[in-house]
Motif scaffolding. Structure first.
Motif, mmCIF file in Angstrom:
data_model
loop_
_atom_site.group_PDB
_atom_site.id
_atom_site.type_symbol
_atom_site.label_atom_id
_atom_site.label_comp_id
_atom_site.label_asym_id
_atom_site.label_seq_id
_atom_site.Cartn_x
_atom_site.Cartn_y
_atom_site.Cartn_z
ATOM 1 N N HIS A 144 -2.309 30.113 31.781
ATOM 2 C CA HIS A 144 -2.171 28.664 31.655
ATOM 3 C C HIS A 144 -2.419 28.243 30.208
ATOM 4 O O HIS A 144 -3.443 28.604 29.623
ATOM 5 N N PRO A 145 -1.510 27.459 29.626
ATOM 6 C CA PRO A 145 -1.753 26.976 28.257
ATOM 7 C C PRO A 145 -2.941 26.030 28.226
ATOM 8 O O PRO A 145 -3.266 25.370 29.215
ATOM 9 N N GLY A 146 -3.614 25.978 27.077
ATOM 10 C CA GLY A 146 -4.730 25.058 26.950
ATOM 11 C C GLY A 146 -5.758 25.515 25.941
ATOM 12 O O GLY A 146 -5.607 26.547 25.274
ATOM 13 N N THR A 147 -6.825 24.736 25.849
ATOM 14 C CA THR A 147 -7.939 24.994 24.941
ATOM 15 C C THR A 147 -9.077 25.628 25.718
ATOM 16 O O THR A 147 -9.629 25.014 26.636
ATOM 17 N N PRO A 171 4.942 27.701 24.818
ATOM 18 C CA PRO A 171 6.203 27.803 24.063
ATOM 19 C C PRO A 171 7.105 26.588 24.232
ATOM 20 O O PRO A 171 7.938 26.304 23.372
ATOM 21 N N ALA A 172 6.937 25.863 25.333
ATOM 22 C CA ALA A 172 7.716 24.643 25.575
ATOM 23 C C ALA A 172 6.815 23.416 25.448
ATOM 24 O O ALA A 172 6.910 22.475 26.246
ATOM 25 N N GLU A 173 5.947 23.408 24.448
ATOM 26 C CA GLU A 173 4.967 22.337 24.260
ATOM 27 C C GLU A 173 5.640 20.966 24.246
ATOM 28 O O GLU A 173 6.493 20.684 23.405
ATOM 29 N N PRO A 174 5.243 20.081 25.190
ATOM 30 C CA PRO A 174 5.870 18.756 25.244
ATOM 31 C C PRO A 174 5.286 17.761 24.244
ATOM 32 O O PRO A 174 5.922 16.737 23.965
ATOM 33 N N LEU A 175 4.079 18.026 23.721
ATOM 34 C CA LEU A 175 3.467 17.081 22.791
ATOM 35 C C LEU A 175 4.152 17.154 21.426
ATOM 36 O O LEU A 175 4.535 18.232 20.960
ATOM 37 N N GLY A 176 4.238 15.996 20.777
ATOM 38 C CA GLY A 176 4.763 15.961 19.425
ATOM 39 C C GLY A 176 3.638 15.723 18.430
ATOM 40 O O GLY A 176 2.959 14.698 18.482
ATOM 41 N N TYR A 177 3.404 16.676 17.535
ATOM 42 C CA TYR A 177 2.374 16.511 16.509
ATOM 43 C C TYR A 177 2.722 17.399 15.310
ATOM 44 O O TYR A 177 3.536 18.322 15.396
ATOM 45 N N ASP A 178 2.102 17.092 14.164
ATOM 46 C CA ASP A 178 2.431 17.775 12.912
ATOM 47 C C ASP A 178 1.480 18.919 12.595
ATOM 48 O O ASP A 178 1.907 19.964 12.100
ATOM 49 N N GLU A 179 0.195 18.717 12.871
ATOM 50 C CA GLU A 179 -0.806 19.730 12.554
ATOM 51 C C GLU A 179 -1.827 19.810 13.676
ATOM 52 O O GLU A 179 -1.888 18.933 14.548
ATOM 53 N N GLU A 180 -2.624 20.879 13.629
ATOM 54 C CA GLU A 180 -3.641 21.111 14.659
ATOM 55 C C GLU A 180 -4.965 21.436 13.994
ATOM 56 O O GLU A 180 -5.004 22.090 12.955
ATOM 57 N N TRP A 181 -6.040 21.005 14.631
ATOM 58 C CA TRP A 181 -7.391 21.258 14.107
ATOM 59 C C TRP A 181 -8.290 21.600 15.290
ATOM 60 O O TRP A 181 -8.442 20.802 16.216
ATOM 61 N N VAL A 182 -8.850 22.799 15.277
ATOM 62 C CA VAL A 182 -9.788 23.220 16.312
ATOM 63 C C VAL A 182 -11.201 22.890 15.827
ATOM 64 O O VAL A 182 -11.620 23.340 14.754
ATOM 65 N N VAL A 183 -11.936 22.116 16.621
ATOM 66 C CA VAL A 183 -13.268 21.633 16.246
ATOM 67 C C VAL A 183 -14.272 22.127 17.284
ATOM 68 O O VAL A 183 -14.207 21.740 18.454
ATOM 69 N N VAL A 184 -15.193 22.983 16.842
ATOM 70 C CA VAL A 184 -16.204 23.547 17.731
ATOM 71 C C VAL A 184 -17.558 22.923 17.412
ATOM 72 O O VAL A 184 -18.030 22.990 16.264
#
Length: 510
Positions: A144-147, A171-184
């Protein structure tokens, strides 16, 4: 699990076959459960249609971590804090070799994933612990895709530096965004005021120190020192004044000298640099041991898109509250300037922060800045609804399991149904059932309850999660479909509550 529990497993003659531990213990002598390496588990994994294999190496060892000024000796995955992110595509197979160079045995739990049971990383249940100097191969399909994230499931090791993100991309990500940031997010004390084992020893040493009168919030009649916002010389690891209305009163009991975002203290924050107008997906993970975080980005509203890896109908908010083990994904369109991303240690005096910078000349926010958004709209479970394609179909529960959350700080006797964790006690379920878990919090503390190997739906809203906060005196009903055979743990994700005994097991009947 305490060292006593581990010795119990070995004395009980637990047998290991193919790396999985086979346990015949049950609530009934006549009950037989699906084993972690059994045919049903292999069949469930085959049904996930495993794709290409991605190989990773996890070196668990003792090293030094630079927190952005303070340098501490701790336990790490590799040479960084958090550990290097594992990133795979939906359907790919994770093949991760754990190399244990720690002075003690360990395991790895892959938090939130509906994975094959023998890869779940629970010592004495799904595998034997990996000894110092040993290795263990984890292999499972990321279905399952996700965080998600991973950490030890052994003693108090989670409250060291042993944690890292696991991102399963669509691979078929429906969200539209330019960059990603993982914050722990994390609360930190290891190598500063002591070790996590020191904390547990102090908390349990206070058991039985009671008076006949009332106590401070969840402390149940304990002879408590004068409330203070920090630890005391006598009790260096315990807070006495952590209170939060959002958490129903007592926010936590462990004193942490630092709070971190991506391994950095607030005085030396990580900076995310982008251009104005960029649309960013922020993946928030709370890897803390005893701290909930209230998170906001100064000058911005956040659009919540996922909870615990599963999509929700998008909702705007100013801030979010994350209990230990919870994850949220949000989208935000960045403005022009420099802005603080602040994770307030809920009910405690302290915060973690990072910076977002879209203009070089913009003035850097002060280290103690607390955006107004922290005290504005905070979306809760009741305001979040699952996306249509991940809703559980309407169906009556075939089985209801009541899990009373019991215990007090005074005795430090955290438990489920008044009984400390006992691997011989397994709640039976059957494949194909709709199972309702009814969390009844009879204590005066909040508990983030986590179910392994499944994602449940909150009965009131259908929101899909694997970790959910149960407030003091409240009941939270959640439903899941029994579609992943094996032996699965359910527990409080406050690492000290779990170690004290707030853990239990579910088992699929063979």
């Amino acid at each position: 699990m305490t060292s006593i529990d581990r010795r119990f497993f070995l004395r009980a003659g637990v047998a290991a076959v193919g790396g999985a531990v086979l346990s015949a213990c049950s609530t009934s002598e006549s009950t037989t459960f699906v084993q972690p390496g059994g045919a049903q588990v292999r069949a469930a994994e085959a049904a996930r249609r495993p794709g290409s294999v991605r190989e990773f190496r996890l070196l668990a060892h003792e090293g030094r971590a630079d927190l952005g000024g303070p340098t501490v000796r701790t336990w790490l995955y590799g040479d960084r804090l958090p550990g290097q992110v594992i990133r795979v595509a939906n359907g790919e197979v994770v093949r991760a070799r754990l190399v244990n160079r720690l002075p003690k045995e360990t395991t790895v739990h892959w938090h939130g994933l509906a994975l094959r049971n023998d890869a779940d990383g629970v010592p004495g249940v799904t595998q034997q612990p990996v000894p110092s100097g040993g290795e263990h191969l984890y292999e499972f399909t990321a279905a399952h895709p996700g965080t998600y994230w991973f950490h030890p499931h052994h003693g108090t090791q989670l409250d060291c530096g042993l944690y890292a993100p696991l991102i399963v991309e669509d691979p078929a990500e429906p969200l539209g965004y330019d960059e990603e940031w993982v914050v722990v997010l994390d609360d930190w004390m290891d190598g500063v005021t002591g070790t996590p084992d020191d904390v547990l020893a102090e908390l349990t040493a206070m058991a039985g120190m009671t008076t006949g009168g009332g106590g401070h919030d969840g402390h149940g009649g304990m002879a408590m020192p004068t409330p203070t916002p920090t630890a005391s010389a006598k009790w260096p690891h315990m807070m006495m004044n952590a209170e939060s209305d959002l958490l129903g009163g007592d926010a936590g009991d462990v004193y942490y000298p630092h709070f971190l975002i991506n391994g950095r203290v607030a005085a030396a924050p990580e900076t995310f640099t982008a251009k104005p107008g960029v649309r960013v997906r922020i993946r928030l993970i709370n890897a803390g041991g005893d701290t909930a975080f209230r998170v906001a980005l100064g000058g911005h509203r956040l659009t919540v898109t996922h909870a615990d890896g599963f999509p929700v109908e998008p909702v705007e908010t100013d801030a979010l509250l994350l209990g230990m083990g919870e994850r949220y994904d949000v989208l935000v369109t960045l403005k022009d300037g420099a802005f603080p991303l602040v994770a307030l240690a809920e009910g405690k005096r302290g915060l973690a922060r990072a910076l977002v910078r879209t203009a070089k000349s913009a003035r850097t926010p002060q280290a103690d800045a607390r955006p107004d958004e922290l005290n504005s709209r905070i979306v809760g479970y009741d305001q979040l609804k699952p996306a249509q394609d991940v809703r559980l179909p309407q169906r009556a529960a075939d089985r209801t399991i009541t899990l009373n959350l019991t215990g007090t700080m005074a005795k430090y006797d955290w438990a489920i149904n008044g009984r400390k964790y006992d691997p011989k006690i397994i709640e039976p379920i059957r494949s194909g059932e709709r199972v309702r878990l009814s969390f009844v919090n009879q204590s005066l503390m909040w508990h983030p309850m986590h179910l392994h190997g499944h994602t449940f739906a909150l009965a009131r809203t259908g929101l899909r999660k694997d970790t959910a906060i149960v407030l003091p005196g409240a009941t939270l009903d959640v439903d899941f479909d029994a579609d992943n055979p094996g032996l699965w743990m359910i527990h409080c994700h406050n690492v000290y509550h779990a170690e004290a005994g707030m853990m239990s097991l579910l088992g699929y009947q063979a």
